[in-house]
Write an enzyme that holds these catalytic residues in place. Structure first.
Site, short mmCIF file in Angstrom:
data_model
loop_
_atom_site.label_atom_id
_atom_site.label_comp_id
_atom_site.label_asym_id
_atom_site.label_seq_id
_atom_site.Cartn_x
_atom_site.Cartn_y
_atom_site.Cartn_z
CE LYS A 115 -1.44 2.97 2.15
NZ LYS A 115 -1.40 4.49 1.98
CD GLU A 138 9.30 12.48 12.49
OE1 GLU A 138 10.25 11.93 11.90
OE2 GLU A 138 8.22 11.90 12.75
N GLY A 154 6.06 4.90 8.90
CA GLY A 154 5.25 6.11 8.94
C GLY A 154 5.32 6.76 10.30
CB SER A 155 3.21 9.35 11.81
OG SER A 155 1.93 8.75 11.91
CB THR A 156 5.16 7.80 16.59
OG1 THR A 156 6.55 7.72 16.28
CG2 THR A 156 4.91 7.11 17.92
CB CYS A 205 11.99 8.88 9.76
SG CYS A 205 12.81 7.60 8.77
CD GLU A 244 11.73 3.69 9.59
OE1 GLU A 244 11.62 4.69 10.34
OE2 GLU A 244 11.83 3.78 8.37
CB ALA A 260 0.04 6.01 11.43
N GLY A 261 1.53 4.34 13.74
CA GLY A 261 2.11 3.08 14.20
C GLY A 261 1.41 2.53 15.42
#
Length: 480
Positions: free
Chosen positions: A179, A387, A231-233, A287, A253, A235-236
């Site tokens: 994706k 970030e 991706g972002s923390t 990142c 990651e 979303a993680g």
């Protein structure tokens, strides 16, 4: 104008469930540069069903590892032959300066070769002799594919993020649904073309540009066995919660707020020149960017002055021009996010050394921000903790080495970092104390044979080399 009016599902170009095409706009001047189909949940269902059928039939995971390695070597060769086209597409979509997209191509080769070499040396099946001579059994240990992998990647470095996941996943014998971000529909369309040419069996790979809602649908799909996400923390955390509920395998990651620690004995000119690349690569939309600059209090003003001179010397503008170092942010909302953080830094009381929230003169039609340096920053400020994902550097003074390490580690993140010193042994000693997954010494580039990933809120799991390959396998023990 580039158009992809079909989706690459299960190894073939097929009509999407929604025929409406998304406009892909240039970050430089916001003109339309392409149009592409976008996946919806119905398309995800088709891709996952095909991936599951291919996996269960053993059309890929059932072949010898050497055959899988050969196909992925062919894919890597095809990618190498398309390097200039790849770089041009990413610059056009992302606004990444041409110097960055071109110089990144050899890194993709090294990344792939590290995986391929690891796969050749991997013990796919090993017999383990019993540690107790009296044991009546011996163990046959197999490394097998997990199953169907949902690989979800961000927009900022699409080819690197994609190949970091699909190459090891495919080498291990998995089926993959990749994706990708809508903004990268053109470069990822080219990726799909290269995968098609490489000769993977039907059903093994799909490449789907899609929005966040469709991404969550894929991640939560019952036919997916593992999620690999960059991706972002924020979303993680959401993905981890979904994976936890469904007991899916997951690797993440995530974000970073990395520190570059300049020791008192460092060559300031050399360090600042190195930070040009380690702190401001890819317009700061990286990142691993080392955006917290930790400096000895005794040399604070000297280093601030050198950073000011550096940043003001960098050309901001059209990413297609060869002397441009910093291009635009990818979207207007990302441009506004960075400008808001610059305004916040001023409100928090940091000293604005250069830059500011204004759009660079003459570049108002694009998603540009002014590269900015703050000094007199306290590590508790939001501009030092959050970030920003743009060309914004914060300079933080420390008292001694212990204080420097304390500040470097005072972050929810732990993805990357750097140490600068004229004494390599001292730099290594400090690097060992920093709680982060990767540390570079004196501007060394990130290697691909060692594992890459984060501590703390910067992620779970690792990429690159043998360790990265192992994220896509299950262990099976057969006792005889």
């Amino acid at each position: 104008m580039i158009t992809y009016d079909r989706l690459f599902i299960a190894g073939s170009w097929t009509d999407p469930s929604d025929a409406e095409l998304r406009e892909i706009r240039s970050p430089h001047d916001r003109t339309v540069i392409g149009r592409a189909a976008q996946a919806l949940p119905a398309d995800v269902d088709r891709a996952v069903a095909a991936a599951r059928a291919a996996f269960d039939a053993g059309v890929w995971q059932g072949v010898a590892p050497a055959e899988r390695i050969a196909v992925l070597r062919e894919f890597n060769a095809l990618r190498e032959a398309s390097a200039e086209r790849i770089a041009a597409l990413i610059s056009a979509e992302n606004g990444s300066a041409k110097w960055f997209t071109l110089t990144g191509q050899p890194g993709l080769t090294r990344q792939a070769n590290a995986y391929l070499n690891a796969a050749e040396q991997f013990g796919w099946e090993e017999t383990v002799q019993p540690s107790d001579p009296a044991s009546p059994v011996r163990s046959v240990v197999r490394r097998e594919a997990v199953g169907v992998v949902a690989a979800v990647i961000p927009w900022n470095s699409p080819f690197s993020s994609a190949t970091a996941k699909i190459i090891p996943a495919l080498l291990a014998g998995n089926s993959v649904v990749l994706k990708v971000s809508p903004e990268n529909s053109l470069s990822m369309g080219l990726l799909a073309e290269l995968l098609e040419q490489a000769g993977l069996p039907e059903g093994v790979i799909s490449v789907l540009p899609a929005d966040r809602e469709t991404s969550e649908y894929l991640v939560s799909h019952p036919g997916v066995d593992k999620v690999a996400f960059t991706g972002s923390t924020r979303a993680g955390r959401r993905i981890a919660s979904i994976a936890g509920e469904q007991l899916k395998r997951v690797s993440l990651e995530l974000g970073g707020k990395s520190a570059a620690l300049i020791l008192p004995d460092a060559d300031v000119a050399e360090a600042v020149q190195g930070l040009k690349f380690s702190s401001l690569l890819n317009n700061g939309e990286s990142c691993i960017a080392q955006t917290r600059i930790l400096v000895p209090r005794s040399r604070h003003e000297e280093i601030v002055a050198a950073l000011k001179e550096l940043v003001e010397s960098l050309k901001v503008g059209d990413p297609e021009e060869p002397d441009t170092f910093i291009g635009p942010m990818i979207r207007p909302d990302q441009q506004q996010r960075v400008r808001d953080y610059i305004a916040l830094g001023i409100e928090e009381g940091a000293r604005l050394v250069t830059g500011g929230p204004q759009v660079p003169e003459g570049l108002e039609e694009g998603n540009y921000v002014t590269p900015t340096v703050f000094a007199d920053v306290d590590n508790s400020m939001r501009i030092a903790q959050e970030e920003i994902f743009g060309p914004v550097l914060v300079v933080i003074a420390y008292d001694d080495e212990d204080d420097a390490v304390r500040i470097a580690n005072d972050s929810e993140y732990g993805l990357s970092g750097g140490v600068w010193s004229s004494d390599e042994a001292r730099a290594l000693a400090v690097a060992r104390r920093i709680r982060t997954g990767t540390v570079t010494v004196n501007g060394a580039s990130v290697g691909f044979d060692g594992p890459f990933g984060g501590f703390k809120a910067s992620g779970i799991g690792r990429e690159y080399g043998a360790v990265g390959l192992s994220q896509y396998i299950e262990y099976k023990t057969i006792t005889v």
